[in-house]
Design a protein around this motif. Structure first.
Motif, PDB file in Angstrom:
ATOM      1  N   TRP A  27      47.936   1.624  16.850  1.00  8.83           N
ATOM      2  CA  TRP A  27      46.900   2.219  16.002  1.00  8.83           C
ATOM      3  C   TRP A  27      45.516   1.978  16.589  1.00  8.83           C
ATOM      4  CZ3 TRP A  27      48.872  -0.365  10.906  1.00  8.83           C
ATOM      5  CH2 TRP A  27      50.072   0.235  10.507  1.00  8.83           C
ATOM      6  N   CYS A  30      44.975   3.717  20.082  1.00 10.68           N
ATOM      7  CA  CYS A  30      44.818   5.165  19.929  1.00 10.68           C
ATOM      8  C   CYS A  30      43.531   5.497  19.177  1.00 10.68           C
ATOM      9  CB  CYS A  30      46.014   5.734  19.182  1.00 10.68           C
ATOM     10  SG  CYS A  30      45.955   7.516  18.993  1.00 10.68           S
ATOM     11  N   THR A  87      45.996  16.531  17.151  1.00  8.97           N
ATOM     12  CA  THR A  87      46.449  15.957  15.890  1.00  8.97           C
ATOM     13  C   THR A  87      46.552  14.441  16.039  1.00  8.97           C
ATOM     14  OG1 THR A  87      48.790  16.080  16.472  1.00  8.97           O
ATOM     15  CG2 THR A  87      47.837  18.010  15.383  1.00  8.97           C
ATOM     16  N   ARG A  89      48.955  12.545  15.049  1.00  8.84           N
ATOM     17  CA  ARG A  89      50.319  12.195  15.450  1.00  8.84           C
ATOM     18  C   ARG A  89      50.530  12.444  16.945  1.00  8.84           C
ATOM     19  NH1 ARG A  89      54.324  13.389  11.302  1.00  8.84           N
ATOM     20  NH2 ARG A  89      53.366  11.551  10.464  1.00  8.84           N
ATOM     21  N   ALA A  92      48.804   9.631  18.788  1.00 11.46           N
ATOM     22  CA  ALA A  92      49.571   8.383  18.636  1.00 11.46           C
ATOM     23  C   ALA A  92      50.863   8.427  19.449  1.00 11.46           C
ATOM     24  CB  ALA A  92      49.882   8.143  17.162  1.00 11.46           C
ATOM     25  N   THR A  93      51.470   9.598  19.574  1.00 16.36           N
ATOM     26  CA  THR A  93      52.683   9.729  20.386  1.00 16.36           C
ATOM     27  C   THR A  93      52.385   9.433  21.845  1.00 16.36           C
ATOM     28  OG1 THR A  93      53.591  11.363  18.856  1.00 16.36           O
ATOM     29  CG2 THR A  93      54.529  11.308  21.070  1.00 16.36           C
ATOM     30  N   VAL A 127      53.738   5.339  15.245  1.00 16.62           N
ATOM     31  CA  VAL A 127      53.358   6.735  15.491  1.00 16.62           C
ATOM     32  C   VAL A 127      53.439   7.543  14.195  1.00 16.62           C
ATOM     33  CG1 VAL A 127      54.091   8.869  16.647  1.00 16.62           C
ATOM     34  CG2 VAL A 127      53.938   6.729  17.942  1.00 16.62           C
ATOM     35  N   LEU A 128      54.502   7.348  13.423  1.00 17.83           N
ATOM     36  CA  LEU A 128      54.683   8.109  12.186  1.00 17.83           C
ATOM     37  C   LEU A 128      53.658   7.758  11.114  1.00 17.83           C
ATOM     38  CD1 LEU A 128      58.574   8.147  11.974  1.00 17.83           C
ATOM     39  CD2 LEU A 128      57.049  10.032  12.634  1.00 17.83           C
ATOM     40  N   THR A 129      53.162   6.534  11.110  1.00 20.05           N
ATOM     41  CA  THR A 129      52.196   6.117  10.082  1.00 20.05           C
ATOM     42  C   THR A 129      50.748   6.224  10.540  1.00 20.05           C
ATOM     43  OG1 THR A 129      52.420   3.808  10.775  1.00 20.05           O
ATOM     44  CG2 THR A 129      53.815   4.554   8.950  1.00 20.05           C
ATOM     45  N   TYR A 130      50.524   6.586  11.799  1.00 22.60           N
ATOM     46  CA  TYR A 130      49.164   6.606  12.331  1.00 22.60           C
ATOM     47  C   TYR A 130      48.233   7.559  11.583  1.00 22.60           C
ATOM     48  CZ  TYR A 130      45.155   7.110  15.327  1.00 22.60           C
ATOM     49  OH  TYR A 130      43.870   7.152  15.791  1.00 22.60           O
ATOM     50  N   ALA A 131      48.737   8.703  11.166  1.00 24.74           N
ATOM     51  CA  ALA A 131      47.884   9.677  10.475  1.00 24.74           C
ATOM     52  C   ALA A 131      47.232   9.071   9.228  1.00 24.74           C
ATOM     53  CB  ALA A 131      48.689  10.914  10.100  1.00 24.74           C
TER      54      ALA A 131
END
Length: 144
Positions: A27, A30, A87, A89, A92-93, A127-131
């Motif tokens: 997190w 990024c 985006t 995500r 973060a990916t 990655v999934l929770t970064y947004a």
């Protein structure tokens, strides 16, 4: 991020898939990449990496180096590819992939084995929770 890292003290794991907690260094690496090269951010990432090392019992400085490498490579990628930052995500990916590569290189250079499965779940959950956490890492000054 430092508080989320405390979850590493709770020993809930998914067996060979490692910890269920997100690799929250992703997190920060990024989120601060859009700030460009900055010595203060590098020091903060290094300090957060040392904090994770202390919590996980890893070699002192290992996660700090991984975070700095992932951060630098994310900044470099953002310079050459606007689509990467399209985006949260996506960004973060990219950082998660660099995080995985940096962890692999560091473990190989230290002569220790590398369990890809044990790092995949923390990277995927980060990655999934970064947004949701991305706004916390926005250091830009808003105009009034």
């Amino acid at each position: 991020m430092a508080g989320t890292s405390l979850l590493n003290l709770v020993s809930l794991t998914l067996g060979p898939f490692g910890s269920i907690w997100p690799a929250s260094l992703i997190w920060a690496a990024c989120g601060w990449a859009n700030q460009g090269p900055n010595a203060v951010i590098a020091l903060m990432l290094f300090g957060l990496g040392l904090w994770v090392d202390l919590l996980t019992g890893g070699p002192l400085g290992a996660w700090a180096v991984v975070a700095l490498i992932a951060h630098a490579l994310t900044m470099l990628t953002a310079r050459f590819s606007v689509a990467m930052a399209a985006t949260p995500r996506g960004a973060a990916t990219i950082t998660g992939l660099f995080f995985l590569v940096a962890a692999f290189i560091l473990s190989i250079s230290s002569g220790k084995g590398f369990n890809v499965l044990s790092i995949l779940v923390p990277i995927l959950s980060a990655v999934l929770t970064y947004a949701w956490v991305a706004p916390w890492f926005d250091l830009s000054e808003e105009e009034a």
